[in-house]
Structure formats: C-alpha cells, structure tokens
Scaffold this motif. Structure first.
Motif, PDB file in Angstrom:
ATOM      1  N   ASP A   1       3.227  -6.176   3.381  1.00  0.00           N
ATOM      2  CA  ASP A   1       2.783  -6.120   4.781  1.00  0.00           C
ATOM      3  C   ASP A   1       1.333  -5.679   4.861  1.00  0.00           C
ATOM      4  O   ASP A   1       0.545  -6.223   5.642  1.00  0.00           O
ATOM      5  CB  ASP A   1       3.669  -5.153   5.572  1.00  0.00           C
ATOM      6  N   ALA A   2       0.976  -4.675   4.041  1.00  0.00           N
ATOM      7  CA  ALA A   2      -0.390  -4.163   4.052  1.00  0.00           C
ATOM      8  C   ALA A   2      -1.388  -5.244   3.652  1.00  0.00           C
ATOM      9  O   ALA A   2      -2.441  -5.420   4.278  1.00  0.00           O
ATOM     10  CB  ALA A   2      -0.506  -2.957   3.113  1.00  0.00           C
ATOM     11  N   LEU A   3      -1.060  -5.997   2.596  1.00  0.00           N
ATOM     12  CA  LEU A   3      -1.954  -7.056   2.138  1.00  0.00           C
ATOM     13  C   LEU A   3      -2.098  -8.135   3.202  1.00  0.00           C
ATOM     14  O   LEU A   3      -3.202  -8.619   3.470  1.00  0.00           O
ATOM     15  CB  LEU A   3      -1.422  -7.662   0.842  1.00  0.00           C
TER      16      LEU A   3
ATOM     17  N   GLY B   1     -10.330  -2.982   3.583  1.00  0.00           N
ATOM     18  CA  GLY B   1      -9.789  -1.996   2.651  1.00  0.00           C
ATOM     19  C   GLY B   1      -9.044  -0.872   3.333  1.00  0.00           C
ATOM     20  O   GLY B   1      -7.933  -0.499   2.925  1.00  0.00           O
ATOM     21  N   SER B   2      -9.637  -0.306   4.384  1.00  0.00           N
ATOM     22  CA  SER B   2      -8.987   0.802   5.081  1.00  0.00           C
ATOM     23  C   SER B   2      -7.688   0.359   5.740  1.00  0.00           C
ATOM     24  O   SER B   2      -6.712   1.113   5.778  1.00  0.00           O
ATOM     25  CB  SER B   2      -9.936   1.389   6.136  1.00  0.00           C
ATOM     26  N   THR B   3      -7.663  -0.860   6.274  1.00  0.00           N
ATOM     27  CA  THR B   3      -6.429  -1.389   6.863  1.00  0.00           C
ATOM     28  C   THR B   3      -5.317  -1.454   5.818  1.00  0.00           C
ATOM     29  O   THR B   3      -4.174  -1.030   6.051  1.00  0.00           O
ATOM     30  CB  THR B   3      -6.671  -2.796   7.443  1.00  0.00           C
ATOM     31  N   TYR B   4      -5.657  -1.975   4.658  1.00  0.00           N
ATOM     32  CA  TYR B   4      -4.673  -2.086   3.583  1.00  0.00           C
ATOM     33  C   TYR B   4      -4.156  -0.709   3.158  1.00  0.00           C
ATOM     34  O   TYR B   4      -2.939  -0.478   3.079  1.00  0.00           O
ATOM     35  CB  TYR B   4      -5.293  -2.810   2.392  1.00  0.00           C
ATOM     36  N   PHE B   5      -5.071   0.222   2.879  1.00  0.00           N
ATOM     37  CA  PHE B   5      -4.662   1.528   2.368  1.00  0.00           C
ATOM     38  C   PHE B   5      -3.919   2.340   3.429  1.00  0.00           C
ATOM     39  O   PHE B   5      -3.025   3.126   3.101  1.00  0.00           O
ATOM     40  CB  PHE B   5      -5.876   2.299   1.857  1.00  0.00           C
ATOM     41  N   ALA B   6      -4.281   2.178   4.694  1.00  0.00           N
ATOM     42  CA  ALA B   6      -3.590   2.908   5.756  1.00  0.00           C
ATOM     43  C   ALA B   6      -2.132   2.487   5.855  1.00  0.00           C
ATOM     44  O   ALA B   6      -1.234   3.324   6.031  1.00  0.00           O
ATOM     45  CB  ALA B   6      -4.297   2.681   7.096  1.00  0.00           C
TER      46      ALA B   6
END
Length: 463
Positions: A422-424, A402-407
């Motif tokens: 890219d985030a997903l 989750g944090s990777t995606y939101f960052a």
C-alpha cells in the motif's frame, strides 16, 4: 560522480542504518543532507566558476568532493557521515555547474545538440545506475568495506577526473570583478532549507500545521529572494539570477517542468529499492537490478529524444516522455497491487523499462530547450539555476514520495505485512501526479524547437 553520490546511497541506506545505528532522523538526513546543500550551493558555485575560471573551479570541486567521499567512507558514527555528506554536497555544487557552462562556451550553437545529448544521456544513466552499482559494491564487499565501498569508489574516479580536466579542458579566464551576492545567497539558502525541512516533516502527522507554517515561511522568503534579485539587477549589481535570465519565457517554463520532473524520478528509485529489500527480502544487488532497465532505456531515450525527435516534434516529445514515464510507474503499481504478497522479480522489469525510456525522452530534450536560447554571457548562471532546480526537485522527491512511503510503511507489523505494498502504491501515485503536473506546465514550452544554429549567439532571442 554527483548523481551516483545521490542515488547510490538509496540502496545502501538499510546497511548504513544498521551498521551505524542511525536514528530515523539521521537516515533522512543521509538522503537529504547532500542534495539540499548541493541545491543551495549550485547557483553560487556557478558564480564562483566565473570568478575563479571554469577549469580551476571544476578541479577544486572534484578534489573537495573526492576528499569528502573518503571522509564518508571512514565515518564511524551517523552524525559524522551526515556532516561529510554536507561537505560533499557543497563541493559538488562547485563542480557540477561548470560542465554545462563548458558545453555552452566550447561549442558553437550548431554543434551543441550532440554533446548536450551525450551529457543528458549520461546524466539519466547515472541517476538510474546508482542503485545497481551500490548493490554490486555491497554484494562484492571488496576488502570487507561493505557499504563504505559506495563512497570509496569516488576516490579513484575523482583522481582520474581531476587529471583529465587539467589536461583536456581549456583554462577559461577568471573574472576578478565578479561578486558573490551574499544577500541573495542567504535568502535563497534560508528559503530552500525551510521548504525542504517542512516537506520532510510532513510525514509526522502529529505536527502538520507546524510543517505547513515552515513551508509557507520558506515560500515567503523565496519571493523576497526574487524581489531582491530584481532590485540588485536594476541597481547595476550582480544578482545570482540576472533579470535577463528571469525574463526568458522558455527558460522559466523549462525550469517549471524541471522542478516537477525529478520528483518521480528520484522518488521511484528510493521507494522501489527500499520496498524490494524490506518487503521481498531482496539483496542490495538484486534491488539494483530491478532498476537496470530504467538505466539502460534512459540513455536510449535521451539520445533519440534530443537528436531525432526534438527537432521534429518540439515540446510534444516532453509530453510523450512524461506520459510514458507515468505509464511505467503505473505498471509497477499494478503488479504490486495484483500480487501484494510479493511480485516476481521479472514483473517489475516492463514498468522499469518503460519508465526509464520516458525519463530519457524528457531529460535530454528539456535540457536542450532550456539552454538553447541562453546567451553565452549568462551560460554559468543558467547552468547553475537549471542544475539547482533539478537537485531541489530530487530533494522534493525524497521529501514527498519518500516521506509518503515511509509514513505508511511505519505502521507495518513486520517485513511480510501487506502495508508495504500500500505504501509503495500511494507513494508512486504521488510521483505520477507530479509527472502529470509537469506535462501540464510543459504546454508553455515553445511548440517548435528552433535549431540553435539559426539563432544569434549572444543576443536575447526570447522575450
């Protein structure tokens, strides 16, 4: 009730954030506050089951969870909702571990496979069905409740469950001599809190060293907790995790797989529902339908994996499940990268179905392997530890995937920005990595699953 309480919030989060004007920190707390307090309290909840009696502890947990759900639904501010979810998590920690303990105590070893398969199938379905039910409730907007309906749904369910428990469950005897081990509780709670806080803060790239230091301190306290547990056991005390349970190699290995396994499961549910709502402008209901195949195939995989494949294939079914789940998530990444402007709805379905089937092939057999060689004497502790690890893994999923995606998504210029794709992709890549690491740890599980009917019931059969 528990798993719906975790996953249903993921699809309702955008609506909750807008309505309550929640800050990013409060939104993160809505996801992690429940799971963290739940994970911290599970082992102690299992111990309270012995002290109060399993049925009494379960009913108290259900009643408290139901009232806390009502408080969540009535919350008028973000901080009130977070506080209510913390209370909800604590009562869930009293409710949930009694279920597996009841299965261990009510069924002979030769009879446990089917109820364990049913439990695992429902567990998987509930974990994946939360976003679907959340989307339906928000879309229906019954009596103008909006997102509050995702919490109100627990109230009638809780009343029915408590009534059925009082009628159908045996009144397991309370043991007033059981102690709670406050030192162990304090150490485990502090270590888990620090690790989760540090992981959640890694998305803030301005203070990475601080977050790493916090995580490191949490790991040190966890090691101190293990030493304290062993010392308490050798002194004749009553540690939260008995030495006899720690020394079972099969249980330890299953716990290692469990702590990695739910990272991609919960992370996938969070980021895919947020992605399709934010980037593709899906409704909450349509976002839930994206993971419908995951929910359906999880139940199928759990039933087949536990009753048919596990006796024939042993630990190989765990490996097949983890690799299948990874393949499903990889297919989702592929369709997103090939159509960054927006994949069609049906493009998500094959990956969702394959991922759910893989989850089912793991969640059922892994639970059976972990608990099949645990004596009835340690049924409550084993249930508490295994459930606690699963919830901790869910929190890891929110904090890492989750944090990777939101960052990454935080840099998007608007809803149509391709940075969401890219985030997903990167976030699901983290989840796939965790699944593959779990497959490596699963090598330490027994190569063949011994039918528990052929094992002694109350002796140590695994050293």
């Amino acid at each position: 009730m528990d798993l719906l309480g975790v996953t249903i919030v993921t699809v309702a989060l955008p609506s909750i954030t807008d309505d309550l004007a929640a800050s990013p920190a409060q939104s993160q707390a809505m996801l992690s506050g429940y799971t963290l307090t739940f994970a911290v309290g599970l082992i102690t909840g299992a111990r309270l089951g012995k002290r109060l009696g399993l049925r009494r502890a379960f009913v108290i947990g259900v009643a408290g969870f139901t009232l806390a759900s009502l408080a969540c639904a009535l919350a008028g501010a973000a901080w009130v909702l977070v506080l209510a979810q913390v209370v909800q998590g604590l009562f869930a920690a009293l409710m949930v571990p009694q279920v597996l303990a009841f299965i261990q105590l009510m069924y002979d070893p030769s009879e446990r496979a089917k109820p364990m398969a049913a439990f695992s199938a429902l567990l998987g379905i509930a974990a994946a069905a939360g976003p679907i039910l959340g989307g339906v409730l928000i879309a229906l907007d019954l009596f103008g409740t909006g997102w509050r309906g995702v919490f109100l749904v627990n109230v009638p369910i809780g009343v029915v469950v408590a009534g059925l428990a009082l009628r159908a469950l045996p009144p397991a005897r309370a043991d007033g001599h059981v102690r709670l081990d406050p030192a162990g509780l304090a150490l485990s709670a502090a270590s888990l809190f620090l690790m989760m806080w540090g992981l959640a803060g890694l998305a803030d790239t301005q203070t990475p060293l601080v977050q790493v230091a916090v995580i490191s301190l949490g790991l040190v306290l966890f090691l101190v907790f293990l030493v304290q547990q062993r010392a308490s056991d050798r002194r004749g005390g009553q540690p939260l995790v008995p030495l006899a349970l720690q020394q079972r190699s099969t249980f330890r290995s299953a716990v290692g797989v469990q702590i990695l396994f739910f990272i991609p499961v919960m992370g996938f549910s969070l980021v895919i529902t947020h992605y399709v709502q934010t980037h593709l402008d899906y409704t909450a209901l349509l976002a839930g339908l994206v993971v419908l195949p995951w929910a359906l195939l999880t139940g199928v995989g759990a039933g087949v994996g536990t009753t048919v494949l596990l006796p024939r294939m042993g630990r190989r079914v765990i490996h097949i499940g983890l690799l299948t789940m990874s393949l499903g998530m990889a297919l989702v990444v592929a369709v997103v990268l090939l159509a960054p402007a927006g994949p069609a709805f049906w493009h998500f379905l094959p990956g969702s179905a394959i991922g759910g089937l893989g989850m089912g092939l793991v969640v059922g057999p892994l639970t059976e392997i972990a608990l099949s060689r645990v004596s009835r004497e340690h049924a409550s502790e084993a249930s508490g530890v295994f459930n606690s690890v699963g919830q901790l893994s869910a929190s890891f999923g929110f904090a890492t995937v989750g944090s990777t995606y939101f960052a990454i998504a935080a840099g998007a210029a608007g809803p149509s920005d391709g940075l969401y794709s890219d985030a997903l992709s990167v976030a699901l890549g983290v989840g796939i990595g965790a699944a593959l690491l779990a497959a490596a740890v699963a090598v330490r599980l027994p190569q063949r699953h011994i039918n528990s009917a052929n094992q002694p019931t109350d002796v140590d059969v695994d050293r």
